[in-house]
Design an enzyme around this catalytic site. Sequence first.
Site, PDB file in Angstrom:
ATOM      1  N   SER A 158      -7.229 -11.284  -4.513  1.00  0.00           N
ATOM      2  CA  SER A 158      -6.072 -12.168  -4.470  1.00  0.00           C
ATOM      3  C   SER A 158      -6.062 -12.903  -3.122  1.00  0.00           C
ATOM      4  O   SER A 158      -7.027 -13.581  -2.793  1.00  0.00           O
ATOM      5  CB  SER A 158      -4.784 -11.370  -4.714  1.00  0.00           C
ATOM      6  OG  SER A 158      -3.697 -12.216  -4.947  1.00  0.00           O
ATOM      7  N   HIS A 198      -7.321 -14.228  -9.913  1.00  0.00           N
ATOM      8  CA  HIS A 198      -6.416 -14.106 -11.078  1.00  0.00           C
ATOM      9  C   HIS A 198      -6.787 -15.085 -12.194  1.00  0.00           C
ATOM     10  O   HIS A 198      -5.919 -15.628 -12.872  1.00  0.00           O
ATOM     11  CB  HIS A 198      -4.962 -14.347 -10.659  1.00  0.00           C
ATOM     12  CG  HIS A 198      -4.474 -13.502  -9.541  1.00  0.00           C
ATOM     13  ND1 HIS A 198      -4.372 -12.129  -9.626  1.00  0.00           N
ATOM     14  CD2 HIS A 198      -4.063 -13.833  -8.280  1.00  0.00           C
ATOM     15  CE1 HIS A 198      -3.906 -11.658  -8.478  1.00  0.00           C
ATOM     16  NE2 HIS A 198      -3.726 -12.661  -7.650  1.00  0.00           N
TER      17      HIS A 198
END
Length: 229
Positions: free
Chosen positions: A123, A158
């Site tokens: 992330s 993601h």
Amino acid sequence: MQRQLLVYGSGRHTVPFLDYMAKATGKNKPNLCFIPTASGEDPEYIKSFYEVCSQIDVVPHVMSVWINSYDQKESFEEIILRMDAIVVGGGNTLNMLAIWKAQGIDVALKKAYDNGVVMGGGSAGSLCWFNAGTTDSRPKELSIVNGMSFIDKSHCPHYNSETSRRPLYHKNILSGKLSDGYACDDRSAIHFLDEEVHTSVSLDENNHSYYVRKKEGKIMEDRLDSTIL
């Protein structure tokens, strides 16, 4: 000295990815340091790091930026340079990078990277190593944030879990706002050696990593062959 980087789509700690990082150091019981700046050093996040580390053969460390000169006599650079591997957590990429720049942590990380310390994260902890990518660090909508450019390509974490990520990444590459780059599904990772893809690893057969590029005005997704950990 070989430069190594392991990036994955989700910021969650997993045994397979942290164990992979540990083994990439080539050392027995390596010093593995978690830098949780992006999450504001969330206590539960730090706890989960220690829980994962208890299942693998490492010496865990956590580097806090919320310190004072009276209590901490070791510089951030000294801490970073004595580690064998460093994993950066998820959270607010923009705030994290601003703090790192103010503290000189970005410079220390580059020095350690060049010295062979294995870097990684997911992330925000994956986005930060690239030249730019999309982030949820600002109000209202996903926007572009510039990274540290250890790898001079863009990045999208993601990729399979947040519906707006993939189309926005494509749009930004097509418009020229982002360069070609690498995307990772939440449970997939890319291991770079000297800024080149060494291998892709995944936690299951449904998660993948990609090289995303523009060709003749269209987006091309090259799926990287993955090894299931």
